[in-house]
Write an enzyme that holds these catalytic residues in place. Sequence first.
Site, PDB file in Angstrom:
ATOM      1  N   ASP A 143       5.009   9.141  -9.482  1.00  0.00           N
ATOM      2  CA  ASP A 143       5.874   9.789  -8.500  1.00  0.00           C
ATOM      3  C   ASP A 143       7.317  10.059  -8.728  1.00  0.00           C
ATOM      4  O   ASP A 143       8.269  10.090  -7.971  1.00  0.00           O
ATOM      5  CB  ASP A 143       5.582   9.084  -7.197  1.00  0.00           C
ATOM      6  CG  ASP A 143       6.050   7.568  -7.308  1.00  0.00           C
ATOM      7  OD1 ASP A 143       5.150   6.824  -7.691  1.00  0.00           O
ATOM      8  OD2 ASP A 143       7.111   7.250  -6.951  1.00  0.00           O
ATOM      9  N   LYS A 148      15.888   3.732 -16.337  1.00  0.00           N
ATOM     10  CA  LYS A 148      17.328   3.967 -17.225  1.00  0.00           C
ATOM     11  C   LYS A 148      16.924   4.282 -18.374  1.00  0.00           C
ATOM     12  O   LYS A 148      15.846   3.664 -19.040  1.00  0.00           O
ATOM     13  CB  LYS A 148      17.895   2.601 -16.990  1.00  0.00           C
ATOM     14  CG  LYS A 148      18.618   2.185 -15.427  1.00  0.00           C
ATOM     15  CD  LYS A 148      19.516   1.024 -15.624  1.00  0.00           C
ATOM     16  CE  LYS A 148      19.864   0.863 -14.168  1.00  0.00           C
ATOM     17  NZ  LYS A 148      20.278  -0.579 -14.072  1.00  0.00           N
ATOM     18  N   ASP A 160       5.202   1.147 -13.695  1.00  0.00           N
ATOM     19  CA  ASP A 160       6.758   0.991 -13.420  1.00  0.00           C
ATOM     20  C   ASP A 160       7.483   1.751 -14.147  1.00  0.00           C
ATOM     21  O   ASP A 160       7.453   2.069 -15.173  1.00  0.00           O
ATOM     22  CB  ASP A 160       7.062  -0.404 -13.861  1.00  0.00           C
ATOM     23  CG  ASP A 160       6.382  -1.631 -13.013  1.00  0.00           C
ATOM     24  OD1 ASP A 160       6.109  -1.311 -11.740  1.00  0.00           O
ATOM     25  OD2 ASP A 160       5.954  -2.708 -13.483  1.00  0.00           O
ATOM     26  N   ASP A 211      -1.254  -9.416 -18.486  1.00  0.00           N
ATOM     27  CA  ASP A 211      -0.951  -8.194 -19.213  1.00  0.00           C
ATOM     28  C   ASP A 211      -2.188  -7.456 -19.560  1.00  0.00           C
ATOM     29  O   ASP A 211      -2.974  -7.987 -20.042  1.00  0.00           O
ATOM     30  CB  ASP A 211      -0.447  -8.494 -20.459  1.00  0.00           C
ATOM     31  CG  ASP A 211      -0.068  -7.367 -21.395  1.00  0.00           C
ATOM     32  OD1 ASP A 211       0.269  -6.461 -20.879  1.00  0.00           O
ATOM     33  OD2 ASP A 211      -0.153  -7.770 -22.572  1.00  0.00           O
ATOM     34  N   GLU A 218       1.292   5.512  -4.185  1.00  0.00           N
ATOM     35  CA  GLU A 218       1.344   7.259  -4.164  1.00  0.00           C
ATOM     36  C   GLU A 218       1.422   7.461  -2.437  1.00  0.00           C
ATOM     37  O   GLU A 218       2.164   8.501  -2.254  1.00  0.00           O
ATOM     38  CB  GLU A 218      -0.092   7.583  -4.406  1.00  0.00           C
ATOM     39  CG  GLU A 218      -0.219   9.204  -4.263  1.00  0.00           C
ATOM     40  CD  GLU A 218      -1.656   9.759  -4.633  1.00  0.00           C
ATOM     41  OE1 GLU A 218      -2.128   9.207  -5.373  1.00  0.00           O
ATOM     42  OE2 GLU A 218      -1.766  10.849  -4.432  1.00  0.00           O
ATOM     43  N   GLU A 261      -3.818  -7.131 -13.858  1.00  0.00           N
ATOM     44  CA  GLU A 261      -2.685  -6.739 -12.994  1.00  0.00           C
ATOM     45  C   GLU A 261      -1.830  -8.317 -13.056  1.00  0.00           C
ATOM     46  O   GLU A 261      -2.351  -8.908 -12.569  1.00  0.00           O
ATOM     47  CB  GLU A 261      -2.848  -6.216 -11.824  1.00  0.00           C
ATOM     48  CG  GLU A 261      -1.937  -6.736 -10.584  1.00  0.00           C
ATOM     49  CD  GLU A 261      -0.669  -5.690 -10.948  1.00  0.00           C
ATOM     50  OE1 GLU A 261      -0.695  -4.524 -10.920  1.00  0.00           O
ATOM     51  OE2 GLU A 261       0.598  -6.289 -11.003  1.00  0.00           O
ATOM     52  N   THR A 268      -3.352   5.944  -4.034  1.00  0.00           N
ATOM     53  CA  THR A 268      -3.028   4.380  -4.413  1.00  0.00           C
ATOM     54  C   THR A 268      -1.913   3.986  -3.398  1.00  0.00           C
ATOM     55  O   THR A 268      -1.294   4.948  -2.614  1.00  0.00           O
ATOM     56  CB  THR A 268      -2.633   3.911  -5.504  1.00  0.00           C
ATOM     57  OG1 THR A 268      -1.185   4.599  -5.932  1.00  0.00           O
ATOM     58  CG2 THR A 268      -3.744   4.324  -6.500  1.00  0.00           C
ATOM     59  N   ARG A 269      -1.425   2.660  -3.106  1.00  0.00           N
ATOM     60  CA  ARG A 269      -0.445   2.423  -2.088  1.00  0.00           C
ATOM     61  C   ARG A 269       1.107   2.871  -2.699  1.00  0.00           C
ATOM     62  O   ARG A 269       1.637   3.323  -1.824  1.00  0.00           O
ATOM     63  CB  ARG A 269      -0.416   0.949  -2.281  1.00  0.00           C
ATOM     64  CG  ARG A 269       0.305   0.327  -1.021  1.00  0.00           C
ATOM     65  CD  ARG A 269      -0.016  -1.131  -1.045  1.00  0.00           C
ATOM     66  NE  ARG A 269       0.043  -1.747  -2.152  1.00  0.00           N
ATOM     67  CZ  ARG A 269       0.423  -3.121  -2.314  1.00  0.00           C
ATOM     68  NH1 ARG A 269       0.719  -3.720  -1.190  1.00  0.00           N
ATOM     69  NH2 ARG A 269       0.929  -3.554  -3.441  1.00  0.00           N
ATOM     70  N   GLU A 304      -8.327  -0.318 -15.920  1.00  0.00           N
ATOM     71  CA  GLU A 304      -7.246   0.177 -15.177  1.00  0.00           C
ATOM     72  C   GLU A 304      -6.111  -1.013 -15.436  1.00  0.00           C
ATOM     73  O   GLU A 304      -6.172  -2.077 -15.427  1.00  0.00           O
ATOM     74  CB  GLU A 304      -7.592   0.279 -13.599  1.00  0.00           C
ATOM     75  CG  GLU A 304      -5.939   0.539 -12.996  1.00  0.00           C
ATOM     76  CD  GLU A 304      -6.437   1.306 -11.543  1.00  0.00           C
ATOM     77  OE1 GLU A 304      -7.687   1.465 -11.258  1.00  0.00           O
ATOM     78  OE2 GLU A 304      -5.544   1.244 -10.666  1.00  0.00           O
TER      79      GLU A 304
HETATM   80  C1  LIG Z   1       4.372   0.717  -9.222  1.00  0.00           C
HETATM   81  S1  LIG Z   1       3.192  -0.522  -9.469  1.00  0.00           S
HETATM   82  C2  LIG Z   1       1.705   0.704  -9.149  1.00  0.00           C
HETATM   83  C3  LIG Z   1       0.314  -0.223  -8.612  1.00  0.00           C
HETATM   84  C4  LIG Z   1      -0.847   0.702  -8.666  1.00  0.00           C
HETATM   85  N1  LIG Z   1      -1.212   0.985  -9.974  1.00  0.00           N
HETATM   86  C5  LIG Z   1      -0.648   1.725  -7.461  1.00  0.00           C
HETATM   87  O1  LIG Z   1      -0.441   2.989  -7.913  1.00  0.00           O
HETATM   88  O2  LIG Z   1      -0.535   1.462  -6.370  1.00  0.00           O
HETATM   89  C6  LIG Z   1       3.107  -0.771 -11.249  1.00  0.00           C
HETATM   90  C7  LIG Z   1       2.137  -2.090 -11.515  1.00  0.00           C
HETATM   91  O3  LIG Z   1       2.015  -2.188 -12.675  1.00  0.00           O
HETATM   92  C8  LIG Z   1       1.975  -3.488 -13.199  1.00  0.00           C
HETATM   93  N2  LIG Z   1       2.107  -3.810 -14.530  1.00  0.00           N
HETATM   94  C9  LIG Z   1       3.292  -3.738 -15.020  1.00  0.00           C
HETATM   95  N3  LIG Z   1       3.233  -4.026 -16.379  1.00  0.00           N
HETATM   96  C10 LIG Z   1       1.887  -4.303 -16.581  1.00  0.00           C
HETATM   97  C11 LIG Z   1       1.143  -4.695 -17.757  1.00  0.00           C
HETATM   98  N4  LIG Z   1       1.727  -4.938 -19.010  1.00  0.00           N
HETATM   99  N5  LIG Z   1      -0.289  -5.090 -17.658  1.00  0.00           N
HETATM  100  C12 LIG Z   1      -0.795  -4.882 -16.309  1.00  0.00           C
HETATM  101  N6  LIG Z   1      -0.098  -4.543 -15.320  1.00  0.00           N
HETATM  102  C13 LIG Z   1       1.245  -4.244 -15.254  1.00  0.00           C
HETATM  103  C14 LIG Z   1       2.887  -4.135 -11.980  1.00  0.00           C
HETATM  104  O4  LIG Z   1       2.682  -5.620 -11.826  1.00  0.00           O
HETATM  105  C15 LIG Z   1       2.611  -3.324 -10.752  1.00  0.00           C
HETATM  106  O5  LIG Z   1       1.880  -3.694 -10.034  1.00  0.00           O
END
Ligand SMILES: C[S@@+](CC[C@H](N)C(=O)[O-])C[C@H]1O[C@@H](n2cnc3c(N)ncnc32)[C@H](O)[C@@H]1O
Length: 226
Positions: free
Chosen positions: A167, A135, A131, A109, A208, A82, A205-206, A57
């Site tokens: 979303d 833009k 994320d 990462d 969502e 994460e 998920t949170r 994941e």
């Molecule tokens: C909008 S959140 C969604 C979190 C979770 N998947 C959920 O649905 O609740 C996006 C997550 O991706 C993580 N993230 C961004 N770039 C990443 C990377 N290169 N490797 C691992 N996680 C990353 C961010 O820290 C963030 O927690």
Amino acid sequence: MADPLTLRRLYGRAKGRRLREGQAGLVEQLLPALSVPAEGPLDSRRLFGDERPLHFEIGFGAGEHLAFRADLLPDHGFIGAEPFLNGVAAALGHLQDKHLANVRLHMGDALSVLERLPDASLRFVYLLHPDPWPKARHAKRRMVNPGPLDLIAAKLQPGAEFRLGTDDPVYCRWAMMVMGQRRDFDWLAESARDFLARPGGWPETRYEAKARREGREVWYFRYRRV
Ligand SMILES: C[S@@+](CC[C@H](N)C(=O)[O-])C[C@H]1O[C@@H](n2cnc3c(N)ncnc32)[C@H](O)[C@@H]1O
């Protein structure tokens, strides 16, 4: 085409609010025991001590989905990455509550762990609510881009599944365009409305839940690695 490794800047903050005492304890004691080894090649045997189907994941947030899936499939091995400390602490709480022994975490990462796994070694990759980078000038930072997708494709077994949820309408259109150009993934949709319905075994998920509370649509994509 951007190299996946240059996309490591793609996450923002790594730390948010102060951890509660219990969470700080989990990060200090449980995280080292569950962490992916910092160096060297990775495989099921090194991570879990045996051969088992592997799931990965990317950006597990607070870890609800990761813990749900690991609980559902106790004989499979789950790897989650994460960079956000508060998310990792929350995920550790879920793993402890559910007594899960089949999960390994990397605080950082995802791509740097993925690249250390053997090719064709993963049964599932999950990318939920990445994320959005809405833009246009930031589009190259999105995880759904040729560089990261090439890496994901390389690590999935033939017939394995890539699940993507969003979303964000911009990301939804972007993902359909980028994924639609790939010959190495088949979209597992039987009708045009498929991506509006949550597939089985895909918990909320949170992010969502937040999207739904705020009245936004959520799209679910399942792709099979050719
Ligand atoms: C909008 S959140 C969604 C979190 C979770 N998947 C959920 O649905 O609740 C996006 C997550 O991706 C993580 N993230 C961004 N770039 C990443 C990377 N290169 N490797 C691992 N996680 C990353 C961010 O820290 C963030 O927690």
